[in-house]
Scaffold this motif. Structure first.
Motif, PDB file in Angstrom:
ATOM      1  N   THR A 134      14.227   0.124  -1.144  1.00  0.00           N
ATOM      2  CA  THR A 134      12.846   0.713  -0.853  1.00  0.00           C
ATOM      3  C   THR A 134      12.157  -0.258  -0.078  1.00  0.00           C
ATOM      4  O   THR A 134      11.211   0.016   0.496  1.00  0.00           O
ATOM      5  N   TYR A 135      12.262  -1.529  -0.632  1.00  0.00           N
ATOM      6  CA  TYR A 135      11.461  -2.644   0.063  1.00  0.00           C
ATOM      7  C   TYR A 135      11.758  -2.704   1.545  1.00  0.00           C
ATOM      8  O   TYR A 135      10.761  -2.649   2.542  1.00  0.00           O
ATOM      9  N   GLU A 170       9.566   1.696   7.882  1.00  0.00           N
ATOM     10  CA  GLU A 170       9.157   2.815   8.365  1.00  0.00           C
ATOM     11  C   GLU A 170       7.461   2.796   8.207  1.00  0.00           C
ATOM     12  O   GLU A 170       7.025   3.386   9.215  1.00  0.00           O
ATOM     13  N   VAL A 171       7.021   2.015   7.432  1.00  0.00           N
ATOM     14  CA  VAL A 171       5.465   2.222   7.269  1.00  0.00           C
ATOM     15  C   VAL A 171       4.755   1.454   8.279  1.00  0.00           C
ATOM     16  O   VAL A 171       3.841   2.274   8.761  1.00  0.00           O
ATOM     17  N   PRO A 172       5.220   0.643   9.115  1.00  0.00           N
ATOM     18  CA  PRO A 172       4.534  -0.032  10.415  1.00  0.00           C
ATOM     19  C   PRO A 172       4.532   1.422  11.313  1.00  0.00           C
ATOM     20  O   PRO A 172       3.769   1.136  12.347  1.00  0.00           O
ATOM     21  N   PHE A 179       3.908   4.521  10.833  1.00  0.00           N
ATOM     22  CA  PHE A 179       3.136   5.746  10.584  1.00  0.00           C
ATOM     23  C   PHE A 179       1.912   5.337  11.282  1.00  0.00           C
ATOM     24  O   PHE A 179       1.173   4.280  11.541  1.00  0.00           O
ATOM     25  N   LYS A 180       1.236   6.609  11.771  1.00  0.00           N
ATOM     26  CA  LYS A 180      -0.172   6.395  12.610  1.00  0.00           C
ATOM     27  C   LYS A 180      -1.225   6.260  11.677  1.00  0.00           C
ATOM     28  O   LYS A 180      -2.237   5.628  11.724  1.00  0.00           O
ATOM     29  N   PHE A 181      -1.204   6.999  10.484  1.00  0.00           N
ATOM     30  CA  PHE A 181      -1.967   6.903   9.205  1.00  0.00           C
ATOM     31  C   PHE A 181      -1.426   6.280   8.041  1.00  0.00           C
ATOM     32  O   PHE A 181      -0.450   6.994   7.589  1.00  0.00           O
ATOM     33  N   ILE A 182      -1.892   5.138   7.581  1.00  0.00           N
ATOM     34  CA  ILE A 182      -1.283   4.662   6.558  1.00  0.00           C
ATOM     35  C   ILE A 182      -2.539   4.754   5.235  1.00  0.00           C
ATOM     36  O   ILE A 182      -3.565   3.908   5.391  1.00  0.00           O
ATOM     37  N   SER A 183      -2.245   4.979   4.182  1.00  0.00           N
ATOM     38  CA  SER A 183      -2.852   4.954   2.935  1.00  0.00           C
ATOM     39  C   SER A 183      -2.034   4.863   1.681  1.00  0.00           C
ATOM     40  O   SER A 183      -1.008   5.153   1.777  1.00  0.00           O
ATOM     41  N   GLN A 184      -2.858   4.578   0.479  1.00  0.00           N
ATOM     42  CA  GLN A 184      -2.239   4.442  -0.834  1.00  0.00           C
ATOM     43  C   GLN A 184      -1.452   6.019  -0.799  1.00  0.00           C
ATOM     44  O   GLN A 184      -0.187   5.995  -1.360  1.00  0.00           O
ATOM     45  N   SER A 185      -2.211   6.940  -0.690  1.00  0.00           N
ATOM     46  CA  SER A 185      -1.623   8.489  -1.084  1.00  0.00           C
ATOM     47  C   SER A 185      -0.296   8.851  -0.115  1.00  0.00           C
ATOM     48  O   SER A 185       0.494   9.295  -0.658  1.00  0.00           O
ATOM     49  N   ILE A 186      -0.318   8.262   1.066  1.00  0.00           N
ATOM     50  CA  ILE A 186       0.771   8.523   1.923  1.00  0.00           C
ATOM     51  C   ILE A 186       2.152   7.919   1.633  1.00  0.00           C
ATOM     52  O   ILE A 186       3.168   8.565   1.562  1.00  0.00           O
ATOM     53  N   LEU A 187       1.715   6.432   1.016  1.00  0.00           N
ATOM     54  CA  LEU A 187       2.949   5.789   0.391  1.00  0.00           C
ATOM     55  C   LEU A 187       3.559   6.380  -0.683  1.00  0.00           C
ATOM     56  O   LEU A 187       4.700   6.583  -0.919  1.00  0.00           O
ATOM     57  N   ILE A 188       2.461   6.714  -1.561  1.00  0.00           N
ATOM     58  CA  ILE A 188       2.990   7.561  -2.915  1.00  0.00           C
ATOM     59  C   ILE A 188       3.870   8.626  -2.516  1.00  0.00           C
ATOM     60  O   ILE A 188       4.951   9.146  -3.078  1.00  0.00           O
ATOM     61  N   ARG A 211       5.502   9.955   0.296  1.00  0.00           N
ATOM     62  CA  ARG A 211       6.477   9.701   1.266  1.00  0.00           C
ATOM     63  C   ARG A 211       7.714   8.790   0.808  1.00  0.00           C
ATOM     64  O   ARG A 211       8.857   9.055   0.916  1.00  0.00           O
ATOM     65  N   LEU A 212       7.261   7.725   0.105  1.00  0.00           N
ATOM     66  CA  LEU A 212       8.267   6.731  -0.350  1.00  0.00           C
ATOM     67  C   LEU A 212       8.449   7.217  -1.832  1.00  0.00           C
ATOM     68  O   LEU A 212       9.268   6.226  -2.243  1.00  0.00           O
TER      69      LEU A 212
END
Length: 101
Positions: free
Chosen positions: A39-40, A46-48, A50-59, A61-62
């Motif tokens: 996961t780390y 992957e996260v860098p 993403f065009k739009f990154i928020s806490q909700s998006i990470l929850i 997708r990941l």
């Protein structure tokens, strides 16, 4: 009299009381509460991108919980891989860091 009987018998279905459905129940999410190596690595890779990154998006997708998502976002910002757009107490919004910065 025959007309009255016909009217009562044909209206029998409409006269029944509606039975309400119980509604749909959402399953409880089983998100990770601690970071493991795969996961780390996935967060760093992957996260860098993403065009739009928020806490909700990470929850979403990941499949990690909210506290892990916040920690991951802070880590990536500190490394300079993502940059902050909006900082609000309830919602942090970031985007990928471009090479021209």
């Amino acid at each position: 009299m025959a007309k009255a009987k016909a009217a009562v018998s044909s209206g029998g279905k409409a006269a029944k009381k509606k039975k309400w459905s119980k509604g749909k129940v959402k399953d409880k999410a089983q998100h990770a509460v601690s970071l493991d190596k795969p996961t780390y690595d996935r967060i760093l890779k992957e996260v860098p991108t993403f065009k739009f990154i928020s806490q909700s998006i990470l929850i979403e997708r990941l499949k990690v919980n909210g506290s892990l998502a916040r920690v991951a976002i802070r880590h990536l910002e500190k490394e300079g891989q993502i940059k902050r757009i909006v900082h609000h107490s309830a919602q942090l919004i970031y985007t990928r860091s471009t090479s021209s910065d």
